[in-house]
Design a protein around this motif. Structure first.
Motif, PDB file in Angstrom:
ATOM      1  N   ARG A 104      60.914  83.198  47.016  1.00 30.15           N
ATOM      2  CA  ARG A 104      60.360  83.727  45.771  1.00 30.15           C
ATOM      3  C   ARG A 104      59.960  82.632  44.780  1.00 30.15           C
ATOM      4  NH1 ARG A 104      64.656  87.189  46.807  1.00 30.15           N
ATOM      5  NH2 ARG A 104      65.971  86.353  45.156  1.00 30.15           N
ATOM      6  N   MET A 105      59.411  81.534  45.294  1.00 30.59           N
ATOM      7  CA  MET A 105      58.896  80.474  44.416  1.00 30.59           C
ATOM      8  C   MET A 105      57.529  80.849  43.874  1.00 30.59           C
ATOM      9  SD  MET A 105      59.932  76.763  45.952  1.00 30.59           S
ATOM     10  CE  MET A 105      61.590  76.126  45.728  1.00 30.59           C
ATOM     11  N   GLU A 106      57.245  80.474  42.645  1.00 30.38           N
ATOM     12  CA  GLU A 106      55.973  80.802  42.011  1.00 30.38           C
ATOM     13  C   GLU A 106      54.828  79.997  42.621  1.00 30.38           C
ATOM     14  OE1 GLU A 106      56.266  80.260  37.847  1.00 30.38           O
ATOM     15  OE2 GLU A 106      57.791  81.828  37.565  1.00 30.38           O
ATOM     16  N   PRO A 107      53.592  80.501  42.494  1.00 28.54           N
ATOM     17  CA  PRO A 107      52.428  79.770  43.022  1.00 28.54           C
ATOM     18  C   PRO A 107      52.329  78.367  42.425  1.00 28.54           C
ATOM     19  CG  PRO A 107      51.814  82.011  42.461  1.00 28.54           C
ATOM     20  CD  PRO A 107      53.212  81.823  41.961  1.00 28.54           C
ATOM     21  N   GLY A 108      52.014  77.403  43.287  1.00 28.51           N
ATOM     22  CA  GLY A 108      51.869  76.024  42.869  1.00 28.51           C
ATOM     23  C   GLY A 108      53.160  75.239  42.829  1.00 28.51           C
ATOM     24  N   THR A 109      54.272  75.855  43.206  1.00 25.14           N
ATOM     25  CA  THR A 109      55.567  75.185  43.167  1.00 25.14           C
ATOM     26  C   THR A 109      55.739  74.320  44.404  1.00 25.14           C
ATOM     27  OG1 THR A 109      56.504  77.050  41.955  1.00 25.14           O
ATOM     28  CG2 THR A 109      58.059  75.523  42.980  1.00 25.14           C
ATOM     29  N   VAL A 110      56.376  73.170  44.221  1.00 25.48           N
ATOM     30  CA  VAL A 110      56.687  72.271  45.335  1.00 25.48           C
ATOM     31  C   VAL A 110      58.076  72.611  45.847  1.00 25.48           C
ATOM     32  CG1 VAL A 110      56.958  69.881  46.082  1.00 25.48           C
ATOM     33  CG2 VAL A 110      55.220  70.465  44.378  1.00 25.48           C
ATOM     34  N   GLY A 111      58.178  72.844  47.159  1.00 22.62           N
ATOM     35  CA  GLY A 111      59.453  73.215  47.761  1.00 22.62           C
ATOM     36  C   GLY A 111      60.400  72.048  47.924  1.00 22.62           C
ATOM     37  N   GLY A 112      61.570  72.345  48.473  1.00 24.15           N
ATOM     38  CA  GLY A 112      62.594  71.325  48.637  1.00 24.15           C
ATOM     39  C   GLY A 112      62.184  70.212  49.577  1.00 24.15           C
ATOM     40  N   ALA A 113      61.318  70.530  50.567  1.00 23.73           N
ATOM     41  CA  ALA A 113      60.874  69.515  51.526  1.00 23.73           C
ATOM     42  C   ALA A 113      59.585  68.840  51.081  1.00 23.73           C
ATOM     43  CB  ALA A 113      60.677  70.151  52.898  1.00 23.73           C
ATOM     44  N   GLY A 114      59.173  69.052  49.839  1.00 28.80           N
ATOM     45  CA  GLY A 114      57.950  68.447  49.332  1.00 28.80           C
ATOM     46  C   GLY A 114      56.695  69.210  49.676  1.00 28.80           C
ATOM     47  N   PHE A 115      56.840  70.420  50.197  1.00 27.67           N
ATOM     48  CA  PHE A 115      55.702  71.262  50.579  1.00 27.67           C
ATOM     49  C   PHE A 115      55.253  72.087  49.382  1.00 27.67           C
ATOM     50  CE2 PHE A 115      53.799  75.106  52.368  1.00 27.67           C
ATOM     51  CZ  PHE A 115      52.923  74.566  53.290  1.00 27.67           C
ATOM     52  N   THR A 116      53.959  72.099  49.088  1.00 28.66           N
ATOM     53  CA  THR A 116      53.420  72.849  47.948  1.00 28.66           C
ATOM     54  C   THR A 116      53.018  74.244  48.386  1.00 28.66           C
ATOM     55  OG1 THR A 116      52.569  70.806  46.945  1.00 28.66           O
ATOM     56  CG2 THR A 116      51.681  72.892  46.135  1.00 28.66           C
ATOM     57  N   TYR A 117      53.591  75.245  47.713  1.00 27.57           N
ATOM     58  CA  TYR A 117      53.265  76.643  48.004  1.00 27.57           C
ATOM     59  C   TYR A 117      52.202  77.095  47.003  1.00 27.57           C
ATOM     60  CZ  TYR A 117      57.628  76.328  50.623  1.00 27.57           C
ATOM     61  OH  TYR A 117      58.630  75.953  51.494  1.00 27.57           O
ATOM     62  N   TRP A 118      50.940  77.017  47.406  1.00 24.76           N
ATOM     63  CA  TRP A 118      49.843  77.287  46.480  1.00 24.76           C
ATOM     64  C   TRP A 118      49.822  78.739  46.010  1.00 24.76           C
ATOM     65  CZ3 TRP A 118      48.038  73.101  44.529  1.00 24.76           C
ATOM     66  CH2 TRP A 118      47.997  71.934  45.290  1.00 24.76           C
ATOM     67  N   LEU A 119      50.246  79.664  46.855  1.00 23.82           N
ATOM     68  CA  LEU A 119      50.288  81.082  46.465  1.00 23.82           C
ATOM     69  C   LEU A 119      51.725  81.594  46.378  1.00 23.82           C
ATOM     70  CD1 LEU A 119      47.331  82.613  48.552  1.00 23.82           C
ATOM     71  CD2 LEU A 119      47.304  81.688  46.212  1.00 23.82           C
ATOM     72  N   GLY A 120      52.666  80.694  46.305  1.00 21.71           N
ATOM     73  CA  GLY A 120      54.059  81.090  46.192  1.00 21.71           C
ATOM     74  C   GLY A 120      54.678  81.435  47.535  1.00 21.71           C
ATOM     75  N   THR A 121      55.910  81.946  47.494  1.00 23.64           N
ATOM     76  CA  THR A 121      56.627  82.337  48.707  1.00 23.64           C
ATOM     77  C   THR A 121      57.205  83.739  48.537  1.00 23.64           C
ATOM     78  OG1 THR A 121      58.725  81.409  47.941  1.00 23.64           O
ATOM     79  CG2 THR A 121      57.259  79.930  49.165  1.00 23.64           C
ATOM     80  N   ASP A 122      57.594  84.333  49.678  1.00 19.47           N
ATOM     81  CA  ASP A 122      58.247  85.640  49.610  1.00 19.47           C
ATOM     82  C   ASP A 122      59.762  85.445  49.571  1.00 19.47           C
ATOM     83  OD1 ASP A 122      58.939  84.914  52.166  1.00 19.47           O
ATOM     84  OD2 ASP A 122      57.891  86.564  53.160  1.00 19.47           O
ATOM     85  N   ASP A 123      60.505  86.537  49.778  1.00 19.56           N
ATOM     86  CA  ASP A 123      61.958  86.442  49.650  1.00 19.56           C
ATOM     87  C   ASP A 123      62.601  85.641  50.767  1.00 19.56           C
ATOM     88  OD1 ASP A 123      61.161  88.354  51.452  1.00 19.56           O
ATOM     89  OD2 ASP A 123      62.939  89.602  51.148  1.00 19.56           O
ATOM     90  N   GLN A 124      61.890  85.417  51.887  1.00 19.46           N
ATOM     91  CA  GLN A 124      62.423  84.637  52.999  1.00 19.46           C
ATOM     92  C   GLN A 124      61.961  83.176  52.981  1.00 19.46           C
ATOM     93  OE1 GLN A 124      64.667  85.928  55.165  1.00 19.46           O
ATOM     94  NE2 GLN A 124      64.573  87.781  53.909  1.00 19.46           N
TER      95      GLN A 124
END
Length: 310
Positions: free
Chosen positions: A75-95
């Motif tokens: 559930r990361m917001e769009p444009g957020t960088v994940g823990g492994a340095g991966f950018t989620y341009w459209l965000g993530t779901d609950d998994q």
């Protein structure tokens, strides 16, 4: 008309150039391209189809490979960088699945179900429709009563009943959509075939004692194709929307084979908490896909049916 030279000798006028004759395909393309909206729909749908086909190679992540997922990135917001340095341009779901990748993979299933069911339903419905028109009598009566029976049920209700019996699965969804769609093709083809079978070329083929199968598929079917193509285009969009509805209700494809409808369903419960992107972006992708197909279908109807042209 002729002219004269300085010595008075007449000079014949140059012959007028012969008019340029366009082939049927070139004429069809030029008439289709007259609508800017239809051309835009074709371009958009082509891009969507290419994204779906090449999703395993261009998607940033395989959203259904557990080794590539991190539950801590859920559930990361769009444009957020994940823990492994991966950018989620459209965000993530609950998994922790990347929504951009999920949409790319979801388009594959949605288009596969929509196009696949439309092709099979078209083959079945067109065959039965031409048989009803050509044979007439009891054959026509039986087939058309089946068509009336099928069309008397709401499509979504009939598909829900079929999937409740068959269970989830891509092939089961395709089968359910074929069962609820074939009647539209049968009625369309029968109406066109009833007109065509009275024409001289059909009477000539019958006088030559050609086999019935050859008369139907070599002579009758090609002249029934224009309305069939229009109906097929509209039914593809309708099948994609039906599949999304079935998956949203939990009776469509399983979670291991995502579609856009399933992605929308996964984020529905988080809408009130502000996690809009889980359902919003798959919904936009579904809307753009259906609208692009409908734009093409509207222009195909006008091009293939000259009586509708203004």
């Amino acid at each position: 008309m002729s002219t004269t030279t300085a010595q008075g000798a007449p000079i014949a006028a140059a012959p007028a150039p012969a008019p340029k004759v366009e082939g049927p395909w070139r004429r069809f393309i030029s008439e289709f391209a007259e609508s800017k909206l239809a051309l835009l729909g074709f371009i958009v749908f082509t891009i969507i189809a290419l994204i779906a086909i090449f999703a395993p190679w261009i998607a940033p992540q395989n959203p259904y490979d557990l080794a590539q997922l991190d539950i801590m990135d859920g559930r990361m917001e769009p444009g957020t960088v994940g823990g492994a340095g991966f950018t989620y341009w459209l965000g993530t779901d609950d998994q922790g699945r990347d929504m951009l990748s999920g949409i790319m993979y979801g388009l594959r299933i949605s288009l596969l179900v929509g196009v696949g069911s439309a092709v099979i339903a078209c083959a079945v419905g067109a065959s039965l429709g031409m048989l009803a028109a050509y044979a007439g009598g009891k054959t026509d009566t039986v087939i058309m009563r089946l068509v009336d029976l099928q069309l008397s049920f709401p499509s979504i209700l009939a598909a829900l009943m079929i999937l409740a019996f068959l269970g989830k699965g891509v092939m089961n969804v395709v089968l359910a959509l074929v069962i609820v769609e074939w009647a539209y093709y049968a009625r369309t083809v029968r109406g066109t075939a009833l007109v065509e079978r009275r024409r001289e070329y059909i009477e000539a083929a019958q006088c030559l004692a050609l086999p019935t199968r050859r008369v139907i598929f070599r002579h009758l079917l090609p002249n029934c194709m224009p309305p069939l193509i229009v109906v097929a285009t509209m039914q593809i969009a309708r099948a994609i929307a039906l599949e999304a509805t079935l998956s949203f209700l939990g009776l469509g494809v399983p979670i291991t084979e995502p579609s856009l409808g399933l992605l929308i369903s996964n984020g529905y419960e988080y809408m009130l908490s502000g996690k809009y992107w889980i359902s919003f972006y798959p919904g936009i992708a579904l809307l753009v896909t259906i609208v692009s197909i409908n734009l093409m279908g509207d222009q195909l109807r006008d091009v293939l049916n000259p009586r509708l042209k203004k």
